[in-house]
Design a protein around this motif. Structure first.
Motif, short mmCIF file in Angstrom:
data_model
loop_
_atom_site.label_atom_id
_atom_site.label_comp_id
_atom_site.label_asym_id
_atom_site.label_seq_id
_atom_site.Cartn_x
_atom_site.Cartn_y
_atom_site.Cartn_z
N UNK A 47 -1.13 17.41 4.30
CA UNK A 47 -2.22 16.67 4.93
C UNK A 47 -3.48 17.53 5.01
N UNK A 48 -3.30 18.77 5.39
CA UNK A 48 -4.44 19.67 5.53
C UNK A 48 -5.13 19.90 4.19
N UNK A 49 -4.36 20.03 3.13
CA UNK A 49 -4.95 20.24 1.81
C UNK A 49 -5.71 19.00 1.34
N UNK A 50 -5.17 17.81 1.61
CA UNK A 50 -5.87 16.58 1.24
C UNK A 50 -7.17 16.46 2.02
N UNK A 51 -7.13 16.83 3.30
CA UNK A 51 -8.33 16.76 4.14
C UNK A 51 -9.41 17.71 3.62
N UNK A 52 -9.03 18.95 3.30
CA UNK A 52 -9.99 19.93 2.79
C UNK A 52 -10.61 19.47 1.47
N UNK A 53 -9.80 18.88 0.62
CA UNK A 53 -10.31 18.40 -0.68
C UNK A 53 -11.29 17.26 -0.48
N UNK A 54 -10.97 16.35 0.44
CA UNK A 54 -11.85 15.20 0.70
C UNK A 54 -13.18 15.66 1.28
N UNK A 55 -13.12 16.56 2.26
CA UNK A 55 -14.35 17.03 2.89
C UNK A 55 -15.22 17.81 1.90
N UNK A 56 -14.59 18.63 1.07
CA UNK A 56 -15.36 19.39 0.10
C UNK A 56 -16.03 18.48 -0.91
N UNK A 57 -15.42 17.33 -1.18
CA UNK A 57 -15.97 16.37 -2.13
C UNK A 57 -17.20 15.66 -1.56
N UNK A 58 -17.13 15.26 -0.29
CA UNK A 58 -18.16 14.39 0.28
C UNK A 58 -19.05 15.07 1.33
#
Length: 274
Positions: A47-58
């Motif tokens: 979950x944490x990795x998905x969150x970091x990827x999403x935030x870094x994208x947007x």
């Protein structure tokens, strides 16, 4: 720190844009992948990795915005095992990103319920009157301009940083600055923590002026952001931008109603002469 809960300043029209902004922020928050559980500290590594990827994208990344190019090494959202143990995989971005557009998308991202609800409370209390005075279309443009000014101002002060910046607080700070210019004498019900929460009715210039001074003091001590930190410099830039944009509207702005005989929310005792 005082907590505003309501202002004594009724609007003439329904603040549809303010409501829409609140709804959009809530919907985006609930749709953020990997956020459920992680905000309470109970999320797993995936979950944490998905969150970091999403935030870094947007999210807004100062280094990307100032140099107008995205990072070549970002979280991919996947979990891997390295020499130090399990962690988030970092690699070339699998997407294209516009740093300029990221300033806009970052305005609708929040990292926790507390972050979201705090911002939406201020927007709900003070946004309706600013929208009422500006009109719906002009208010939308005003909100976006304040958000961009706050984002660019923060990025200029942190041009080497690769950490993501998220939140609507820069744009909302602009709303607060405009409210201070347009309705400085409006009364605002606040909760003041003093052993218990004391309800007081204070003038807007005192509530918002104190808030701005606090942000300025914090930002002068060095600005950091990320998990558990606040971009105070963005608040300062957004607030000043909102004040400047609202100045031309000050003449002709009808004064807010002020109940007679009230002093800081309490009935003043009559004075007798003779």
């Amino acid at each position: 720190m005082v907590i505003p809960v309501h202002d004594v300043n009724p609007a003439r029209r329904t603040p549809w844009v303010t409501y829409a902004l609140i709804a959009a922020n809530v919907i985006v928050f609930l749709s953020t992948p990997g956020l459920t559980g992680s905000v309470a500290g109970g999320g797993d590594l995936a979950q944490l990795c998905r969150l970091h990827a999403f935030l870094d994208h947007y999210a807004l990344v100062p280094r990307e915005l100032i140099h107008h190019r995205m990072s070549q090494s970002v979280p991919t959202g996947d979990v891997g095992v390295g020499p130090a143990g399990p962690g988030c995989i970092v690699g070339p971005p699998p997407y294209g990103k516009s740093p300029v557009l990221s300033v806009f998308t970052a305005m609708f991202l929040h990292g926790s319920w507390l972050h979201l609800l705090g911002n939406m409370l201020f927007l709900l209390i003070f946004g309706n009157n600013v929208e009422d005075r500006m009109g719906h279309i002009r208010y939308v443009l005003f909100y976006v301009v304040c958000g961009y000014a706050a984002g660019y101002g923060f990025a200029l002060l942190n041009d080497a940083s690769g950490d993501p910046l998220i939140g609507a607080s820069g744009a909302i700070a602009g709303v607060l600055g405009a409210y201070l210019v347009l309705y400085p004498k409006a009364r605002v019900w606040v909760l003041v923590p003093f052993l218990v929460f004391l309800p007081l009715r204070l003038p807007a210039w005192l509530v918002l002026g104190f808030w701005f001074v606090l942000q300025a003091v914090y930002s002068s001590g060095g600005v950091v952001f990320g998990a558990g930190t606040v971009a105070y410099a963005a608040h300062v830039v957004g607030f000043v931008t909102g004040m400047l944009l609202a100045l031309p509207l000050k003449p002709g702005t009808p004064p807010p109603p002020e109940p007679p005989g009230l002093l800081f929310g309490r009935q003043a005792r009559p004075r007798y002469t003779g």
